[in-house]
Motif scaffolding. Structure first.
Motif, PDB file in Angstrom:
ATOM      1  N   ASP A   1       6.072   7.327  -7.621  1.00  0.00           N
ATOM      2  CA  ASP A   1       6.967   8.313  -8.248  1.00  0.00           C
ATOM      3  C   ASP A   1       8.155   8.663  -7.365  1.00  0.00           C
ATOM      4  O   ASP A   1       9.186   9.127  -7.875  1.00  0.00           O
ATOM      5  CB  ASP A   1       6.189   9.585  -8.599  1.00  0.00           C
ATOM      6  N   ARG A   2       8.009   8.481  -6.069  1.00  0.00           N
ATOM      7  CA  ARG A   2       9.139   8.792  -5.186  1.00  0.00           C
ATOM      8  C   ARG A   2      10.328   7.862  -5.437  1.00  0.00           C
ATOM      9  O   ARG A   2      11.443   8.146  -5.014  1.00  0.00           O
ATOM     10  CB  ARG A   2       8.713   8.733  -3.713  1.00  0.00           C
TER      11      ARG A   2
ATOM     12  N   ALA B   1       0.827  -1.200   0.000  1.00  0.00           N
ATOM     13  CA  ALA B   1       0.000   0.000   0.000  1.00  0.00           C
ATOM     14  C   ALA B   1       0.870   1.262   0.000  1.00  0.00           C
ATOM     15  O   ALA B   1       0.548   2.248  -0.672  1.00  0.00           O
ATOM     16  CB  ALA B   1      -0.929  -0.003   1.208  1.00  0.00           C
ATOM     17  N   TYR B   2       1.971   1.238   0.746  1.00  0.00           N
ATOM     18  CA  TYR B   2       2.855   2.402   0.799  1.00  0.00           C
ATOM     19  C   TYR B   2       3.487   2.657  -0.569  1.00  0.00           C
ATOM     20  O   TYR B   2       3.595   3.807  -1.014  1.00  0.00           O
ATOM     21  CB  TYR B   2       3.940   2.163   1.851  1.00  0.00           C
ATOM     22  N   TYR B   3       3.896   1.611  -1.249  1.00  0.00           N
ATOM     23  CA  TYR B   3       4.493   1.763  -2.585  1.00  0.00           C
ATOM     24  C   TYR B   3       3.454   2.263  -3.587  1.00  0.00           C
ATOM     25  O   TYR B   3       3.726   3.176  -4.394  1.00  0.00           O
ATOM     26  CB  TYR B   3       5.076   0.430  -3.043  1.00  0.00           C
ATOM     27  N   ALA B   4       2.258   1.679  -3.525  1.00  0.00           N
ATOM     28  CA  ALA B   4       1.220   2.060  -4.477  1.00  0.00           C
ATOM     29  C   ALA B   4       0.777   3.511  -4.286  1.00  0.00           C
ATOM     30  O   ALA B   4       0.354   4.168  -5.244  1.00  0.00           O
ATOM     31  CB  ALA B   4       0.014   1.130  -4.337  1.00  0.00           C
TER      32      ALA B   4
ATOM     33  N   ASP C   1      11.760   2.621   4.143  1.00  0.00           N
ATOM     34  CA  ASP C   1      11.114   3.941   4.143  1.00  0.00           C
ATOM     35  C   ASP C   1       9.825   3.927   4.945  1.00  0.00           C
ATOM     36  O   ASP C   1       9.540   4.855   5.713  1.00  0.00           O
ATOM     37  CB  ASP C   1      10.826   4.372   2.701  1.00  0.00           C
ATOM     38  N   TYR C   2       9.041   2.878   4.761  1.00  0.00           N
ATOM     39  CA  TYR C   2       7.776   2.776   5.500  1.00  0.00           C
ATOM     40  C   TYR C   2       8.032   2.701   7.004  1.00  0.00           C
ATOM     41  O   TYR C   2       7.395   3.392   7.808  1.00  0.00           O
ATOM     42  CB  TYR C   2       7.002   1.549   5.035  1.00  0.00           C
TER      43      TYR C   2
ATOM     44  N   PRO D   1      11.156   1.469 -10.911  1.00  0.00           N
ATOM     45  CA  PRO D   1      11.377   0.030 -10.703  1.00  0.00           C
ATOM     46  C   PRO D   1      10.181  -0.613 -10.026  1.00  0.00           C
ATOM     47  O   PRO D   1       9.483   0.024  -9.224  1.00  0.00           O
ATOM     48  CB  PRO D   1      12.621  -0.010  -9.804  1.00  0.00           C
ATOM     49  N   PRO D   2       9.895  -1.868 -10.316  1.00  0.00           N
ATOM     50  CA  PRO D   2       8.785  -2.573  -9.655  1.00  0.00           C
ATOM     51  C   PRO D   2       9.101  -2.810  -8.178  1.00  0.00           C
ATOM     52  O   PRO D   2      10.253  -2.772  -7.750  1.00  0.00           O
ATOM     53  CB  PRO D   2       8.688  -3.886 -10.429  1.00  0.00           C
ATOM     54  N   LEU D   3       8.046  -3.058  -7.401  1.00  0.00           N
ATOM     55  CA  LEU D   3       8.210  -3.259  -5.958  1.00  0.00           C
ATOM     56  C   LEU D   3       9.142  -4.421  -5.661  1.00  0.00           C
ATOM     57  O   LEU D   3       9.948  -4.364  -4.728  1.00  0.00           O
ATOM     58  CB  LEU D   3       6.843  -3.498  -5.317  1.00  0.00           C
ATOM     59  N   SER D   4       9.060  -5.480  -6.446  1.00  0.00           N
ATOM     60  CA  SER D   4       9.900  -6.654  -6.184  1.00  0.00           C
ATOM     61  C   SER D   4      11.383  -6.318  -6.251  1.00  0.00           C
ATOM     62  O   SER D   4      12.201  -6.967  -5.601  1.00  0.00           O
ATOM     63  CB  SER D   4       9.578  -7.759  -7.196  1.00  0.00           C
TER      64      SER D   4
END
Length: 470
Positions: free
Chosen positions: A297-298, A290-293, A415-416, A403-406
């Motif tokens: 852009d960050r 959820a944090y990545y989604a 970061d989260y 880059p993708p989350l993986s």
């Protein structure tokens, strides 16, 4: 401190019968009463004379049940009155020497004496505890604390060494690794060095607010190189020598040392508390996703380009230098020749660098104009950064991408976690401000008003803080 798991229910009953008899005959009865009172007075004086006379030692009331002594000792511990609690526990054991948890209580007393810095009493208590037949787990803890007491007392002789070998290694059959050095007959081994490395890592994590097995393992790996281990070994040996000499000189009892230790203790306790509370932040897979989604852009990576750079000398012109260069391969060969040129200053440095769009490069300065070059193309006019001049070949480039989350999961998780820990820190700070009724009268560096009521000043500061947060 150990848990008070077993409760002892002992009752001291009043002996049957009456303590005094009624009498109807005046003279004979009063004579007996006077004799009894005189005997009681003599006994009381004898008890006072035989008492050790220590100030502040809790005195059990005559006939007080041992369970009340136990309750009193626990209450004194809760109020951080370690010395009084230790002495009360000792009175409890004197009244009830057959306690089933005698070894655990003696260990508790030893720890209380250590907290009161009564290391000689603590050491003696730990010896008594060993003789009380503790289990293997408690025996190990006894040994560690006993060695600490002996070292704090400066007892570095044969007894301390034997205790250290017997207690810290768990017996002669346990291998301690290769002997690295001997210090007054005491061996410093690979196992000692390993423990110091682990303590160093744990201290770093504690002071920096770090946590997690992954970070700890990464630091341990960094400290595992032969160079780092040699450096830490030198520090271990130096610390041992300096500490022993300092205790011989009684420097640990100087006021400056005590003040510095108190300040360090406060900072360390604050760091430990913060680490303890922040460790509660444990992100789940759903949290990370959820944090990545919410802000991919960050993590967007800007366009990057690998370039081959030739540094021009002061009077060197790119046209003459590049007269025979017809392709990017010719440019690279020329760059390689200049890199291996033995002529020193006659052949300025040539190197391959990576530049990022929108970011200044430490050597090339502003690089946005270089991104106008096509791949395989070089600039005809020198690129300048101050007085330095360069000829640059655009060798390869990487387009901007997210880059993708993986691919960056560890970074997103970090970061989260950092963000949630900051939020939790602010929340804890506000809760503790309320818990301990903190009232800010005036902030340092601001003009104070002597007529300002403290409550009004606090309200004003809170209002300003709220506006700033908004």
């Amino acid at each position: 401190m150990m848990n008070d798991e077993r409760k002892i229910d002992l009752r001291v009953d009043v002996p049957p019968g009456r303590l005094q008899r009624r009498t109807t005959s005046g003279a004979g009865g009063w004579y007996v009463v006077l004799v009894v009172l005189q005997l009681l007075s003599v006994i009381g004086v004898a008890v006072l004379l035989l008492d050790d006379g220590e100030i502040g030692k809790p005195v059990a009331e005559p006939g007080r049940p041992v369970s009340k002594l136990r309750t009193l000792a626990l209450e004194l511990e809760n109020k951080s009155l370690e010395l009084a609690a230790a002495r009360t526990w000792e009175q409890y054991l004197e009244r009830f020497p057959g306690a089933a948890d005698q070894a655990e209580i003696l260990y508790r007393v030893g720890r209380l004496y250590m907290q009161s810095e009564e290391f000689e009493r603590a050491a003696a208590t730990f010896v008594r505890c060993e003789q009380a037949g503790p289990d293997d787990e408690l025996k190990s803890r006894i040994g560690q604390n006993l060695v600490t007491c002996l070292r704090r007392l400066g007892r570095y002789g044969e007894v301390g060494r034997e205790l250290s070998r017997r207690v810290e290694t768990g017996g002669a059959d346990v291998k301690r690794g290769r002997v690295l050095a001997t210090l007054a007959g005491e061996e410093l081994t690979e196992a000692d060095l390993d423990r110091m490395v682990e303590r160093r890592v744990d201290q770093m994590l504690s002071l920096q607010g770090g946590h997690g097995a992954t970070m700890r393992q990464s630091l341990l790996q960094r400290f595992s190189s032969p160079e780092m281990r040699q450096q830490i070994f030198q520090e271990l040996l130096q610390a041992q020598l300096f500490t022993r000499r300092a205790r011989e000189l009684k420097l640990d009892s100087k006021e400056g040392f005590l003040q510095a230790r108190a300040a360090l203790e406060e900072n360390l306790l604050a760091s430990q508390f913060q680490a303890h509370e922040l460790d509660k932040v444990q992100p789940t897979d759903v949290d990370i996703e959820a944090y990545y989604a919410a802000g991919p852009d960050r993590y967007r990576e800007p366009e990057a380009m690998r370039v081959v750079v030739i540094t021009l000398s002061q009077d060197e012109q790119p046209q003459s230098l590049l007269a025979d260069v017809k392709s990017s391969e010719d440019f690279k060969r020329l760059a390689a020749q200049r890199s291996s040129h033995p002529g020193g200053d006659a052949a300025p440095a040539t190197e391959a660098l990576t530049i990022v769009r929108g970011q200044d490069h430490f050597e090339l300065g502003k690089t946005d104009s270089l991104f106008e070059l096509e791949t395989g193309e070089w600039n005809r006019e020198p690129h300048t950064n101050g007085e330095r001049r360069f000829v640059v070949l655009a060798d390869d480039r990487t387009a901007a991408r997210t880059p993708p989350l993986s691919e960056i999961r560890t970074r997103v998780e970090s970061d989260y976690t950092s963000r949630k820990q900051q939020e939790l820190s602010r929340k804890i700070f506000e809760e503790l401000m309320d818990r301990y009724d903190v009232r800010i009268v005036s902030l340092p560096g601001t003009a104070g008003n002597e007529d300002t009521d403290p409550d009004d000043s606090l309200d004003g500061k809170q209002g300003e803080s709220s506006n700033a947060d908004q």
